[in-house]
Design a protein around this motif. Structure first.
Motif, PDB file in Angstrom:
ATOM      1  N   TRP A  26       0.819  -1.214   0.000  1.00  0.00           N
ATOM      2  CA  TRP A  26       0.000   0.000   0.000  1.00  0.00           C
ATOM      3  C   TRP A  26       0.855   1.267   0.000  1.00  0.00           C
ATOM      4  CZ3 TRP A  26       0.401   3.673   3.744  1.00  0.00           C
ATOM      5  CH2 TRP A  26       0.945   3.309   4.979  1.00  0.00           C
ATOM      6  N   GLN A  27       2.061   1.164   0.561  1.00  0.00           N
ATOM      7  CA  GLN A  27       2.933   2.344   0.564  1.00  0.00           C
ATOM      8  C   GLN A  27       3.265   2.798  -0.854  1.00  0.00           C
ATOM      9  OE1 GLN A  27       3.422  -0.442   2.328  1.00  0.00           O
ATOM     10  NE2 GLN A  27       4.141  -0.002   4.408  1.00  0.00           N
ATOM     11  N   VAL A  29       1.386   2.261  -3.551  1.00  0.00           N
ATOM     12  CA  VAL A  29       0.157   2.793  -4.160  1.00  0.00           C
ATOM     13  C   VAL A  29      -0.084   4.220  -3.701  1.00  0.00           C
ATOM     14  CG1 VAL A  29      -2.331   2.493  -4.386  1.00  0.00           C
ATOM     15  CG2 VAL A  29      -0.840   0.485  -4.320  1.00  0.00           C
ATOM     16  N   LEU A 237      -6.999   1.933  -4.892  1.00  0.00           N
ATOM     17  CA  LEU A 237      -6.835   1.793  -3.445  1.00  0.00           C
ATOM     18  C   LEU A 237      -7.563   0.573  -2.882  1.00  0.00           C
ATOM     19  CD1 LEU A 237      -7.328   5.538  -2.477  1.00  0.00           C
ATOM     20  CD2 LEU A 237      -5.169   4.277  -2.470  1.00  0.00           C
ATOM     21  N   ASP A 239      -6.870  -2.485  -2.690  1.00  0.00           N
ATOM     22  CA  ASP A 239      -6.072  -3.471  -1.954  1.00  0.00           C
ATOM     23  C   ASP A 239      -5.314  -2.880  -0.775  1.00  0.00           C
ATOM     24  OD1 ASP A 239      -6.687  -5.763  -3.534  1.00  0.00           O
ATOM     25  OD2 ASP A 239      -5.374  -4.985  -5.089  1.00  0.00           O
ATOM     26  N   THR A 240      -5.543  -1.625  -0.486  1.00  0.00           N
ATOM     27  CA  THR A 240      -4.814  -0.988   0.619  1.00  0.00           C
ATOM     28  C   THR A 240      -5.485  -1.349   1.936  1.00  0.00           C
ATOM     29  OG1 THR A 240      -6.112   1.015   0.287  1.00  0.00           O
ATOM     30  CG2 THR A 240      -3.941   0.913  -0.777  1.00  0.00           C
ATOM     31  N   THR A 241      -5.360  -2.601   2.313  1.00  0.00           N
ATOM     32  CA  THR A 241      -5.992  -3.125   3.521  1.00  0.00           C
ATOM     33  C   THR A 241      -5.565  -2.326   4.747  1.00  0.00           C
ATOM     34  OG1 THR A 241      -5.965  -5.320   2.538  1.00  0.00           O
ATOM     35  CG2 THR A 241      -6.362  -5.176   4.907  1.00  0.00           C
ATOM     36  N   THR A 249     -11.871   4.404  -0.433  1.00  0.00           N
ATOM     37  CA  THR A 249     -11.656   2.995  -0.148  1.00  0.00           C
ATOM     38  C   THR A 249     -12.885   2.405   0.515  1.00  0.00           C
ATOM     39  OG1 THR A 249     -10.735   3.393   2.031  1.00  0.00           O
ATOM     40  CG2 THR A 249      -9.197   3.433   0.202  1.00  0.00           C
TER      41      THR A 249
END
Length: 254
Positions: A26-27, A29, A237, A239-241, A249
């Motif tokens: 996520w960083q 992204v 975004l 997949d930015t769990t 999101t």
């Protein structure tokens, strides 16, 4: 790179075109999104990278002309980041209207398409589709600066997709998607600001073709850009769990 290594690399690329890749952290992204936004709002970088938006803009005119049965004659890209696409056919009617209207929404829609592919974890497919689209447009480019812009842009994508690591490929892919989504908004603002001095802008040509005021077309272009940005951001975004960016999101904020 010898013949065996070349064949192995090609086989790897072919396999990756038909399969999904591991989502980046996520960083990456979030980071590529922040950098893309800075590149758009910072004037010196915008002056250079606006060429990418022009390629997408003129590509929108070009592909729409072909889809509506018009004959695509030439594409020109200029060092001041302006461009010109010339097609033959009736100077009025539905095909001409669609062709004229396709330029400003094109960067936003391409960015949204990229976001959809990246949201489906198709990083390699997104990069190679970009190369394919640039090659198709390259055939119709008729000036030196335009050829240089297309070759440099396509060359960067090819080198990264062929030689780059998974992380490098993901960084380029997400940067391109974010950049087009953010960058699609600024030309619409510039269009309205400059219409007084540019009576032959796309919006004013559409006004003459449809008798719908140019401002309405500008607002429509802006709406497409903003909606694409919101939807594209949600896809990028997805997949930015654990990272909550409402309303972009699906994560639940504490």
């Amino acid at each position: 790179m010898n013949t065996a290594e070349l064949a192995e690399r090609g086989s790897t690329i072919l396999d990756r075109l038909t399969t999904t890749q591991t989502p980046p952290p996520w960083q990456l992204v979030i980071g590529t999104g922040a950098i893309a936004l800075l590149l758009v709002v910072f004037r010196p970088t915008w002056r250079i990278l606006r060429n990418i938006v022009t390629i997408a803009h003129e590509g929108g005119h070009a592909f729409t002309a072909l889809l509506t049965g018009r004959r695509l004659n030439s594409i020109r890209l200029h060092s001041d980041t302006s461009g010109l696409t010339v097609s033959s056919g009736k100077p009025y009617g539905f095909g001409m209207i669609l062709t004229s209207a396709a330029g400003y929404p094109a960067p936003a829609l391409v960015g949204l398409g990229y976001a959809a592919l990246l949201g489906a974890h198709r990083i390699t497919l997104m990069l190679w589709l970009t190369i394919a689209l640039l090659l198709v447009l390259l055939v119709k480019v008729r000036n030196g600066y335009g050829l240089l812009s297309m070759v440099v842009t396509g060359g960067i994508v090819f080198v990264v997709s062929w030689f780059g690591t998974d992380t490098t490929q993901a960084a380029l892919a997400y940067s391109a998607a974010w950049f087009l989504l953010f960058a699609a908004v600024r030309p619409v603002i510039e269009l309205q600001r400059n219409r007084r001095h540019e009576p032959n802008s796309d919006a004013d040509q559409l006004a003459r073709l449809t008798r719908i005021p140019g401002l309405v077309w500008v607002l429509l272009f802006g709406l497409v850009a903003l909606c694409s940005l919101v939807l594209g951001a949600r896809l990028l975004l997805a997949d930015t769990t654990g990272v909550c960016v409402p309303p972009l999101t699906h994560s639940t904020c504490a």
